[in-house]
Motif scaffolding. Structure first.
Motif, PDB file in Angstrom:
ATOM      1  N   ALA A 114       0.413  -1.278  -0.165  1.00  0.00           N
ATOM      2  CA  ALA A 114       0.176   0.530   0.018  1.00  0.00           C
ATOM      3  C   ALA A 114       0.769   1.205  -0.285  1.00  0.00           C
ATOM      4  O   ALA A 114       0.283   2.575  -0.743  1.00  0.00           O
ATOM      5  CB  ALA A 114      -0.683   0.001   1.553  1.00  0.00           C
ATOM      6  N   VAL A 115       1.725   1.059   1.064  1.00  0.00           N
ATOM      7  CA  VAL A 115       3.062   2.737   1.093  1.00  0.00           C
ATOM      8  C   VAL A 115       3.490   2.811  -0.343  1.00  0.00           C
ATOM      9  O   VAL A 115       3.312   3.745  -1.214  1.00  0.00           O
ATOM     10  CB  VAL A 115       3.912   2.066   1.894  1.00  0.00           C
ATOM     11  N   GLN A 116       4.114   0.912  -0.979  1.00  0.00           N
ATOM     12  CA  GLN A 116       5.098   1.718  -2.393  1.00  0.00           C
ATOM     13  C   GLN A 116       3.884   2.162  -3.506  1.00  0.00           C
ATOM     14  O   GLN A 116       4.435   2.545  -4.256  1.00  0.00           O
ATOM     15  CB  GLN A 116       5.562   0.371  -2.492  1.00  0.00           C
ATOM     16  N   SER A 117       2.422   2.441  -3.468  1.00  0.00           N
ATOM     17  CA  SER A 117       1.528   2.020  -4.557  1.00  0.00           C
ATOM     18  C   SER A 117       1.507   4.375  -4.623  1.00  0.00           C
ATOM     19  O   SER A 117       0.562   4.631  -5.944  1.00  0.00           O
ATOM     20  CB  SER A 117       0.515   1.952  -4.236  1.00  0.00           C
TER      21      SER A 117
ATOM     22  N   ARG B 206      -5.396   4.628   3.842  1.00  0.00           N
ATOM     23  CA  ARG B 206      -6.511   4.156   3.538  1.00  0.00           C
ATOM     24  C   ARG B 206      -7.439   3.833   3.027  1.00  0.00           C
ATOM     25  O   ARG B 206      -8.827   2.418   3.330  1.00  0.00           O
ATOM     26  CB  ARG B 206      -7.717   5.474   4.667  1.00  0.00           C
ATOM     27  N   GLU B 207      -7.968   4.070   1.932  1.00  0.00           N
ATOM     28  CA  GLU B 207      -8.818   3.502   0.036  1.00  0.00           C
ATOM     29  C   GLU B 207      -8.316   2.735   0.913  1.00  0.00           C
ATOM     30  O   GLU B 207      -8.823   1.184   0.112  1.00  0.00           O
ATOM     31  CB  GLU B 207      -9.028   4.607  -0.334  1.00  0.00           C
ATOM     32  N   LYS B 208      -6.745   2.375   0.207  1.00  0.00           N
ATOM     33  CA  LYS B 208      -6.117   0.705  -0.428  1.00  0.00           C
ATOM     34  C   LYS B 208      -6.473  -0.115   0.860  1.00  0.00           C
ATOM     35  O   LYS B 208      -6.750  -1.013   0.505  1.00  0.00           O
ATOM     36  CB  LYS B 208      -4.605   1.103  -0.890  1.00  0.00           C
ATOM     37  N   LEU B 209      -6.407   0.489   2.151  1.00  0.00           N
ATOM     38  CA  LEU B 209      -6.003  -0.804   2.895  1.00  0.00           C
ATOM     39  C   LEU B 209      -7.767  -1.395   3.649  1.00  0.00           C
ATOM     40  O   LEU B 209      -8.303  -2.132   3.765  1.00  0.00           O
ATOM     41  CB  LEU B 209      -5.715  -0.404   4.552  1.00  0.00           C
ATOM     42  N   THR B 210      -8.820  -0.167   3.468  1.00  0.00           N
ATOM     43  CA  THR B 210      -9.942  -0.387   3.571  1.00  0.00           C
ATOM     44  C   THR B 210     -10.591  -1.321   2.796  1.00  0.00           C
ATOM     45  O   THR B 210     -11.530  -2.902   2.657  1.00  0.00           O
ATOM     46  CB  THR B 210     -10.845   1.040   3.149  1.00  0.00           C
ATOM     47  N   ARG B 211     -10.366  -1.361   1.202  1.00  0.00           N
ATOM     48  CA  ARG B 211     -10.489  -2.250   0.239  1.00  0.00           C
ATOM     49  C   ARG B 211      -9.959  -4.405   0.498  1.00  0.00           C
ATOM     50  O   ARG B 211     -10.319  -5.111   0.840  1.00  0.00           O
ATOM     51  CB  ARG B 211      -9.923  -2.816  -1.603  1.00  0.00           C
ATOM     52  N   GLN B 212      -9.027  -3.582   1.780  1.00  0.00           N
ATOM     53  CA  GLN B 212      -8.469  -4.969   2.097  1.00  0.00           C
ATOM     54  C   GLN B 212      -8.856  -6.096   2.938  1.00  0.00           C
ATOM     55  O   GLN B 212      -9.688  -6.722   3.395  1.00  0.00           O
ATOM     56  CB  GLN B 212      -6.991  -4.815   1.852  1.00  0.00           C
ATOM     57  N   PHE B 213      -9.700  -4.684   4.201  1.00  0.00           N
ATOM     58  CA  PHE B 213      -9.892  -5.078   5.724  1.00  0.00           C
ATOM     59  C   PHE B 213     -11.299  -4.933   5.433  1.00  0.00           C
ATOM     60  O   PHE B 213     -11.791  -4.675   6.958  1.00  0.00           O
ATOM     61  CB  PHE B 213      -8.897  -3.996   6.345  1.00  0.00           C
ATOM     62  N   LYS B 214     -12.228  -4.614   4.839  1.00  0.00           N
ATOM     63  CA  LYS B 214     -13.219  -4.446   5.096  1.00  0.00           C
ATOM     64  C   LYS B 214     -14.084  -5.493   5.556  1.00  0.00           C
ATOM     65  O   LYS B 214     -13.678  -6.885   4.442  1.00  0.00           O
ATOM     66  CB  LYS B 214     -14.284  -3.087   3.914  1.00  0.00           C
ATOM     67  N   ARG B 215     -14.865  -5.020   6.321  1.00  0.00           N
ATOM     68  CA  ARG B 215     -16.250  -6.152   7.037  1.00  0.00           C
ATOM     69  C   ARG B 215     -16.978  -6.675   5.553  1.00  0.00           C
ATOM     70  O   ARG B 215     -17.703  -5.997   5.098  1.00  0.00           O
ATOM     71  CB  ARG B 215     -16.642  -5.831   8.113  1.00  0.00           C
ATOM     72  N   LYS B 216     -16.785  -7.962   5.365  1.00  0.00           N
ATOM     73  CA  LYS B 216     -17.735  -8.046   4.907  1.00  0.00           C
ATOM     74  C   LYS B 216     -19.088  -8.537   4.708  1.00  0.00           C
ATOM     75  O   LYS B 216     -19.706  -8.347   5.734  1.00  0.00           O
ATOM     76  CB  LYS B 216     -17.500 -10.471   4.069  1.00  0.00           C
TER      77      LYS B 216
END
Lengths: 207, 101
Positions: free
Chosen positions: A141-144, A189-199
């Motif tokens: 995520a940081v590298q993006s 936050r957006e990138k991690l939300t895509r990964q971690f959002k509650r299904k």
């Protein structure tokens, strides 16, 4: 001496004073204290292991050569970071020399602060992933991020330097650091939300 | 009558809100906005969590081969300086006791 022992007895100002007076062991203690963080930062900025190793070496060799220039007006680590950031940005510029996007590209329009992905995260996402998986997710995520955002985020939120120290290390104004940091944080936050959002959740579920 | 902060304003102040750098009055206004706006609550919460997961990252040890080459380079640099100026002291210019392999 183990790193734990060094950390518990670590007195940066004392070691710097001794190193400046010619105590070789004091300088190697400083290297041991900071090598992990300098290497991590170099990797995050350059995104290249070979460059990161060069940055790591150059940082400490230059620090040693220029110890007399360190006046103690900032923390030694802040001074070290400034050297490391300069080295890392030079590497990055070389790697990107075939591209036209400069590192200091104008990025702050003042109008592009947005948050598109709005969803709560699952509880304790770090428990769903192994430590290595989690580190990879965060690194990717940081590298993006664009380099201009990435460097500010790395110094402020990973190295936990203050806004002022980050500005000093990058030769930026306080307002430029804040502006870039906001965008970096929101993009991550957006990138991690895509990964971690509650299904099964989406933005509308909270309205 | 106090107008509610817009979401856009909230986003612009989010950093200082999270870093607790705002004056008490503005902080309270933002807190009220977060309480009343589900979207901004989620954004605030997930941004805070983003910072938390990154702050929890520990720097991993420098790989042994890279660390070894670093210490060798530092040792050479110190030896060069000590050799040319004769100003170094301590028992040795070698970083013995550290992991030079």
């Amino acid at each position: 001496m183990s790193s734990t022992t060094i950390a518990s007895a670590f007195d940066e100002a004392d070691l710097v004073a001794k190193a400046k007076a010619g105590d070789a062991d004091a300088f190697t203690d400083l290297v041991n204290q900071y090598e992990r963080r300098v290497f991590r930062m170099a990797k995050q900025i350059t995104q290249n292991d070979e460059d990161a190793e060069d940055v790591l070496q150059e940082t400490f060799l230059k620090a040693y050569s220029h110890l007399d220039d360190f006046q103690g007006n900032s923390k030694f680590y802040t001074w070290l970071v400034r050297i490391a950031v300069n080295e890392a940005l030079m590497k990055l510029r070389k790697r990107r020399s075939d591209k036209t996007v400069p590192l200091d590209e104008p990025i702050d329009t003042g109008e592009d602060v947005v948050a598109r992905e709005v969803a709560v995260w699952e509880d304790n996402p770090e428990q769903r992933y192994s430590r290595e998986e989690m580190a990879n997710i965060l690194d990717e995520a940081v590298q993006s991020l664009k380099p201009a955002y990435r460097t500010v985020f790395v110094l402020r939120d990973i190295e936990e330097m203050s806004i002022e120290e980050t500005a000093e290390a990058l030769d930026l104004s306080i307002s430029a650091v804040k502006s870039r940091l906001l965008r970096a944080r929101l993009q991550l936050r957006e990138k991690l939300t895509r990964q971690f959002k509650r299904k099964g959740d989406d933005a509308l579920a909270y309205l | 009558m106090t107008l509610l902060l817009t979401c856009k304003r909230f986003l612009h102040e989010l950093n200082d809100y999270l870093d607790d750098l705002l004056d008490p009055q503005l902080k309270e206004e933002l807190r009220k906005h977060v309480d009343e706006c589900p979207n901004c609550w989620v954004i605030c919460d997930t941004t805070q969590k983003t910072l938390t997961v990154y702050k929890g990252m520990e720097a991993q040890a420098v790989p042994a081969d890279i660390q070894s080459r670093l210490m060798e380079a530092v040792r050479r640099k110190i030896a060069d300086k000590c050799g040319s100026s004769g100003s170094c002291h301590g028992e040795h210019p070698e970083p013995s006791g550290h992991e030079v392999k």
